[in-house]
Design an enzyme around this catalytic site. Structure first.
Site, PDB file in Angstrom:
ATOM      1  N   ASP A 142      -9.132   3.478   3.085  1.00 54.86           N
ATOM      2  CA  ASP A 142      -8.408   2.302   3.584  1.00 54.86           C
ATOM      3  C   ASP A 142      -8.611   2.158   5.088  1.00 54.86           C
ATOM      4  O   ASP A 142      -9.659   2.559   5.607  1.00 54.86           O
ATOM      5  CB  ASP A 142      -6.916   2.460   3.202  1.00 54.86           C
ATOM      6  CG  ASP A 142      -6.238   1.133   2.941  1.00 54.86           C
ATOM      7  OD1 ASP A 142      -6.210   0.299   3.861  1.00 54.86           O
ATOM      8  OD2 ASP A 142      -5.719   0.918   1.827  1.00 54.86           O
ATOM      9  N   HIS A 221      -2.602  -2.028   7.069  1.00 53.07           N
ATOM     10  CA  HIS A 221      -2.890  -2.014   5.632  1.00 53.07           C
ATOM     11  C   HIS A 221      -2.856  -0.603   5.053  1.00 53.07           C
ATOM     12  O   HIS A 221      -2.230  -0.347   4.021  1.00 53.07           O
ATOM     13  CB  HIS A 221      -4.251  -2.671   5.410  1.00 53.07           C
ATOM     14  CG  HIS A 221      -4.607  -2.963   3.995  1.00 53.07           C
ATOM     15  ND1 HIS A 221      -5.173  -2.032   3.163  1.00 53.07           N
ATOM     16  CD2 HIS A 221      -4.468  -4.090   3.257  1.00 53.07           C
ATOM     17  CE1 HIS A 221      -5.384  -2.584   1.976  1.00 53.07           C
ATOM     18  NE2 HIS A 221      -4.964  -3.836   2.007  1.00 53.07           N
ATOM     19  N   SER A 545      -3.817  -5.123  -3.382  1.00 49.76           N
ATOM     20  CA  SER A 545      -3.821  -3.943  -2.507  1.00 49.76           C
ATOM     21  C   SER A 545      -2.479  -3.229  -2.575  1.00 49.76           C
ATOM     22  O   SER A 545      -2.415  -2.023  -2.387  1.00 49.76           O
ATOM     23  CB  SER A 545      -4.044  -4.358  -1.053  1.00 49.76           C
ATOM     24  OG  SER A 545      -5.395  -4.555  -0.782  1.00 49.76           O
TER      25      SER A 545
END
Ligand SMILES: *[C@@H]1O[C@H](CO)[C@@H](O)[C@H](O)[C@H]1NC(C)=O
Ligand SMILES: *[C@@H]1O[C@H](CO)[C@@H](O)[C@H](O)[C@H]1NC(C)=O
Ligand SMILES: *[C@@H]1O[C@H](CO)[C@@H](O)[C@H](O)[C@H]1NC(C)=O
Ligand SMILES: *[C@@H]1O[C@H](CO)[C@@H](O)[C@H](O)[C@H]1NC(C)=O
Ligand SMILES: *[C@@H]1O[C@H](CO)[C@@H](O)[C@H](O)[C@H]1NC(C)=O
Ligand SMILES: *[C@@H]1O[C@H](CO)[C@@H](O)[C@H](O)[C@H]1NC(C)=O
Ligand SMILES: *[C@@H]1O[C@H](CO)[C@@H](O)[C@H](O)[C@H]1NC(C)=O
Length: 764
Positions: A142, A221, A545
Site C-alpha cells: 500500500d 490510504h 480498498s
C-alpha cells in the site's frame, strides 16, 4: 494460450507503432520466469547474463539497466530496456512473460474527496482461541504507514514472533524505532516508480505534495487500510466531533508488516512484485492488496498482483484483494482464483445532512458537513449562474470558473455530478465557495451515498430528492433553503446495500470462476489517517480498498484459530458462511436503483465473522489444483512448467474446464444440454456429522446433486459429490441459484451461476 504469446504480440505491436512515445523510449519491463528453484546469487548471476546479452555483452550497461531481481518463490527481474531488448528477452529460454512496468491504482473512490470516520463491527468471539492473532502477521502492499497513530500502538503486546525475518527499513522521517511490536516490519519500493522517466520528473517537480522516501505514509490510504484490518482499539475517535466512538481493526492484536509500493500517482508492477518477493521471504501469513489493474485485466502472468499472489499462495500465504471501483458490469479485477476478491457494501451508519426547503419540507442528503449555516439562503440551479463563455448546461456541473460571482453570491447552488470518475465532487464545492456561494446541493444520481467533506455546507442528493428540490425552486418565487450540519444516523436505510461504485462480475478473463468472491463494508469507513495530508488522526473513506482489509481482518482471525489451514480453506470458510440477506432479512439490494443484488455484485454475500470460525465443511484447493486450472484455460506442459518450476504436466493434472476447480462457488458460463461439475468437501467440523443437500435451482435449470447426503465419521475426512445442470426452459443471460449443505446448526452455501450457450455461438 500461454501468456508469452500475448506479450510478444504486444511488443511487436509496439515496434510497429514506434511513434507512440511509450514504445520509443526505453522503459522498465518486468521479466517473469516462473517458480524459483535456485539460490538467489545464482538468480542474480543469470539475470545479469541475460541483461548483458541484450546490451551487446556490456557488463556496465547490464548493471545500469537492472532495477530489481526477484528470487523468493518466483524468479525474474525488472530492468530498463528498449522494446527490441524486451522482445529479445521474451524469446530467451525459461522466460514466461515480459511485460511493461504498468501502473496500478489504489481502489479508493474519489481519493481527493476524502473525509473520515466509522467502523462499528463488533467482533467479540467467545469460544474460539482468537487471542492467537498476536502470532498472525499481515503484510500490506500500500502507501506505507503513519506509525504514531494510536491504531498502531504496541502497548501490552508480546514480543514479535521469532520466525519473523522482515526488516525495518529506515528513510526520510522514518527510523528503526518507528517499528514496534505492532508494526513489525516496514519496507519501501521506489525503483519501479522512479525509473518511469515521466513520473520521475513529476516527482522532482511537484514540491507542494508531502512525500517521504521511506515507509512513512504521505497519503493516508495505507494507514487507513492497515487499521481497518488490524488497528488497535482506540477510544474517543471522531471526525470533527461527528460520529464519536471507538475505532478498532478486525484482528486488533495481529501484527502489521508494511510494504510501501504506492506513491503520488500510483503503484508500479516492478515495485509490487518486489514487495511480494520480500513478503514471501519475511514470513507474512496474509497479504492485503487494496489496489489493482484497471479493468479489463490482462493475462494472469503479465500482471504483478496475479503473479505475486500465485507464488504467495503456493507458499501458504493468503492474498486478499479489492474488486475495483468501476461499478459497471464485467468491470471486476483481481480475477485469479488463488486470490480472495472483495466487493464493497454499506454499513448501517449514514452521514445524513438534512435540507430544509422554504416551505418547511425536510429532505435527506448525505455529506460530512461540519459547517453550520446560520440562516436560510436563496437557492438557484447553478446553470442560472453561468459565467463567461460557459453555457447554462456546462455551468450546471459547477466546473472550474464556470460561475458568475454576481449571480452566485450568497446563494445555495444546485450542481450536477456526471458520474465521470475524473470529476471531483469536493472541487465543485470549492468552485461554488470561490464564486461566493454559501451552500451546495449536489445531484448525484449514482453515488449520493458517499459522504464527502465539502468546503461549504452541502449535501449530495439522489435523483428523487433532486426532483423535489427542483420542483420547489421552479414553483416558488424567491425560493430559500437551509442545509443542516451532518448527523451520523444508524439504521436509516436497509443495510448492507451494494455500493454503486463496487466493480461487478462476470469475470472477463475466466467466466467459469465467479468474481467478486465476497463483499464487506467499503462505504464511508472511519479509520486511521496520515496527518501529513490533513491534520487529523482518523478519516472517512469509501472504496473496495476499504472493504478488502475487513476481509483481511476476518482471515487473520481464522488463521489465529486454525494456524494450519490453507489459504483456500480460509477463503472457503469466509465464503460458504456468508449471507445474501440484509439486516431486515430481505435480499441484499444494490445502489443506486435498489434492484435485487446478485452474485455478480457480492459473490457469496456478506460475511459473518463468527460463523466463519465454524464452517463445518471447506472446499480446499492445493497448488496442484491451480495448475490443473491453468491447463484448463489453455496452458500446455511447457508453459505450465515455466510458471510452476517443477515437472507438472497437463495430462496428469488435467481439468476439463475452469468450472472444475474445487472452488466454493459454481459457475457454468456456457451450458449446452447438460453439464456435470465435481466438488470435494473436507470435514473441519464435528467428526460425526451428516449434511443434506438443499438446492435452490436457477430459473429454467434443473440441478441434481449426487449423493444428496454426505456422512462423515472423522475430522479431515473428504467426500466427493457431483452437481449436474440441465436446461429445462430457454433463458437469456445469467441465472442464479444456490446449493447448501445443511446440518441442524450449520449451512455451507455456494452460489450457482449459469448461462445457457446461445444457439448462435460460433456463427458470425
Ligand atoms: C473528538 O476527538 C477529539 C480528538 O481526539 C477529542 O478531543 C474530542 O473530545 C472528541 N469529541 C467527541 C465529541 O467525542
Ligand atoms: C454561524 O454562527 C456562528 C456562531 O455565531 C459563527 O461562529 C459562524 O461563523 C457562523 N457561520 C456562518 C456560515 O456564518
Ligand atoms: C455576471 O452577471 C452579471 C449580472 O447578470 C453581469 O452584469 C456580468 O457581466 C456577468 N459577469 C460575467 C463575468 O459574466
Ligand atoms: C424546472 O424548470 C426547468 C426549466 O426552467 C426544467 O428544465 C426542469 O425540468 C424543471 N424541473 C422540475 C422538477 O419541474
Ligand atoms: C414543498 O415543495 C415540494 C416541492 O414542490 C413539495 O413536494 C412539498 O409538498 C411542499 N411542501 C409543503 C408543505 O407545501
Ligand atoms: C524433473 O524431472 C527430471 C527428469 O526426470 C529430474 O531430473 C528433475 O529433478 C525433475 N525436477 C523436479 C523439480 O522435480
Ligand atoms: C474424489 O475424487 C477424486 C478424483 O476424482 C479421487 O481421486 C478421490 O479418491 C475421491 N475421493 C473420495 C473420498 O471419494
Amino acid at each position: 494460450m500461454a501468456s508469452c504469446g500475448i506479450n510478444i504480440q504486444y511488443l511487436l505491436l509496439c515496434v510497429m507503432l514506434a511513434r507512440i512515445r511509450q514504445c520509443v523510449t526505453s522503459q522498465v519491463y518486468v521479466a517473469y520466469m516462473g517458480s524459483s528453484g535456485v539460490h538467489s546469487e545464482e538468480v542474480l548471476k543469470q539475470n545479469h547474463e541475460m541483461l548483458a546479452a541484450v546490451h551487446g555483452g556490456s557488463n556496465e550497461k547490464a548493471m545500469s539497466s537492472h532495477v530489481y531481481s526477484y528470487s523468493n518463490g518466483f524468479r525474474g527481474f525488472a530492468a530498463k530496456l528498449s522494446e527490441e531488448q524486451a522482445l529479445e528477452i521474451a524469446e530467451m529460454p525459461g522466460v514466461v512473460s515480459v511485460f511493461p512496468n504498468e501502473k496500478r491504482s489504489l481502489h479508493t473512490t474519489h481519493s481527493w474527496d476524502f473525509m473520515g470516520l466509522s467502523v462499528d463491527e463488533e467482533m467479540e468471539i467467545p469460544g474460539f482461541a482468537t487471542k492467537n492473532q498476536e502470532n498472525v502477521i499481515i503484510g500490506f502492499i500500500d502507501t506505507g504507514i503513519w506509525p504514531e497513530s494510536p491504531s498502531f500502538n504496541d502497548r501490552g503486546m508480546p514480543p514479535v514472533p521469532s520466525r519473523w525475518k522482515g526488516e525495518c527499513q529506515t528513510g526520510e522521517s522514518f527510523t528503526a524505532s518507528d517499528c514496534n511490536k505492532k508494526v513489525v516490519g516496514a519496507r519501501y519500493y521506489l525503483n519501479g516508480y522512479e525509473s518511469e522517466e515521466e513520473y520521475g520528473e513529476l516527482l522532482k517537480k511537484s514540491n507542494n505534495a508531502v512525500k517521504y522516501k521511506s515507509p512513512r505514509d504521505s497519503s493516508g490510504h495505507g494507514s487507513h487500510t492497515a487499521s481497518i484490518a488490524a488497528g488497535r482499539y482506540v477510544n474517543n475517535v471522531n471526525y470533527s466531533g461527528l460520529a464519536s466512538g471507538e475505532a478498532r481493526g478486525g484482528a486488533s492484536m495481529a501484527r502489521i508488516a508494511v510494504y510501501k509500493t504506492c506513491w503520488e500517482s500510483g503503484c508500479y508492477d516492478a515495485d509490487i512484485l518486489a514487495a511480494f518477493n520480500d513478503a514471501i521471504r519475511d514470513g507474512v501469513d496474509i497479504i492485503s492488496v487494496s489496489l489493482g489493474p484497471t479493468s479489463p485485466q490482462g493475462d494472469y502472468f503479465s500482471d504483478a498482483i496475479s503473479i505475486g499472489s500465485f507464488h504467495a499462495t503456493s507458499h501458504g500465504i493468503m492474498v486478499v484483494s479489492s474488486a475495483g471501483n468501476v461499478g459497471t458490469r464485467g468491470s471486476v479485477t483481481n480475477l485469479a482464483p488463488w486470490m480472495l476478491t472483495v466487493a464493497a457494501s454499506s454499513t448501517d451508519r449514514d452521514f445524513t445532512s438534512y435540507v430544509i426547503l422554504g416551505n418547511g419540507t425536510k429532505l435527506m442528503g448525505e455529506s460530512l458537513n461540519v459547517l453550520r449555516m446560520n440562516r436560510s439562503a436563496g437557492i438557484i440551479p447553478a446553470g442560472e449562474a453561468n459565467g463567461g463563455y460557459f453555457t447554462p448546461y456546462q455551468s450546471s456541473f459547477c466546473l472550474e470558473s464556470s460561475l458568475n460571482k454576481t449571480k452566485a453570491r450568497g446563494k445555495i447552488l444546485i450542481c450536477r455530478h456526471s458520474g465521470s470518475s475524473s470529476e471531483s465532487r469536493l472541487a465543485k464545492s470549492v468552485v461554488v465557495k470561490r464564486a461566493g456561494g454559501v451552500g451546495m446541493i449536489l445531484i448525484d444520481e449514482v453515488e449520493s451515498d458517499i459522504a464527502i467533506p465539502f468546503a461549504i455546507p452541502a449535501a449530495s442528493v439522489d435523483r428523487r430528492t433532486a426532483e423535489k428540490i427542483l420542483s420547489f425552486v421552479n414553483h416558488t418565487r424567491n425560493p430559500r433553503s437551509l442545509i443542516l450540519p451532518t448527523k451520523a444516523i444508524l439504521g436509516s436505510k436497509p443495510a448492507p446495500r451494494m455500493a454503486a461504485f463496487s466493480s461487478k462480475g462476470p469475470n472477463s478473463l475466466t467466466p467459469g470462476i465467479l468474481k467478486p468472491d465476497i463483499t464487506a463494508p467499503g462505504l464511508n469507513i472511519l479509520a486511521a489517517w496520515s496527518p501529513a495530508v490533513k491534520i487529523m488522526n482518523f478519516n472517512i473513506l469509501s472504496g473496495t480498498s476499504m472493504s478488502c482489509p475487513h476481509i483481511t481482518g476476518i482471515a487473520a482471525l481464522i488463521k489465529a484459530v486454525y494456524p494450519s489451514w490453507s489459504p483456500s480453506a480460509i477463503k472457503s470458510a469466509i465464503m460458504t458462511t456468508a449471507t445474501t440477506l440484509d439486516k431486515r432479512g430481505k435480499a441484499i439490494t444494490a445502489d443506486p436503483t435498489g434492484r435485487m443484488a446478485t452474485p455478480f455484485d457480492y459473490g457469496s454475500g456478506f460475511p459473518n465473522p463468527v460463523r466463519v470460525l465454524d464452517p463445518g465443511l471447506v472446499y480446499d484447493a492445493q497448488p496442484a489444483d491451480y495448475k490443473a486450472f491453468l491447463c484448463s484455460i489453455g496452458y500446455d506442459d511447457k508453459s505450465l512448467q515455466r510458471v510452476t518450476g517443477d515437472n507438472s504436466t497437463c495430462t496428469r493434472t488435467a481439468a476439463a474446464s475452469a468450472s472444475d476447480l474445487n472452488y466454493p462457488t459454481i459457475t457454468v458460463p456456457e451450458l449446452r444440454g447438460s453439464y456435470l461439475v465435481t466438488r470435494t468437501v473436507t470435514n473441519v467440523g464435528r467428526p460425526r456429522s451428516v449434511y443434506r443437500a438443499l438446492i435452490s435451482p436457477p430459473a429454467g435449470i434443473q440441478v441434481t446433486v449426487v449423493p444428496k447426503i454426505l456422512a462423515f465419521r472423522n475430522y479431515g475426512e473428504k467426500r466427493n459429490f457431483t452437481v449436474s445442470f440441465r436446461a429445462t426452459a430457454p433463458s437469456k443471460g445469467y441465472v442464479f441459484g444456490s446449493l447448501t449443505w445443511k446440518t441442524k446448526a450449520l449451512a455451507v452455501t455456494s452460489p450457482l451461476v449459469v448461462r445457457l450457450a446461445s444457439s448462435n455461438t460460433g456463427l458470425l
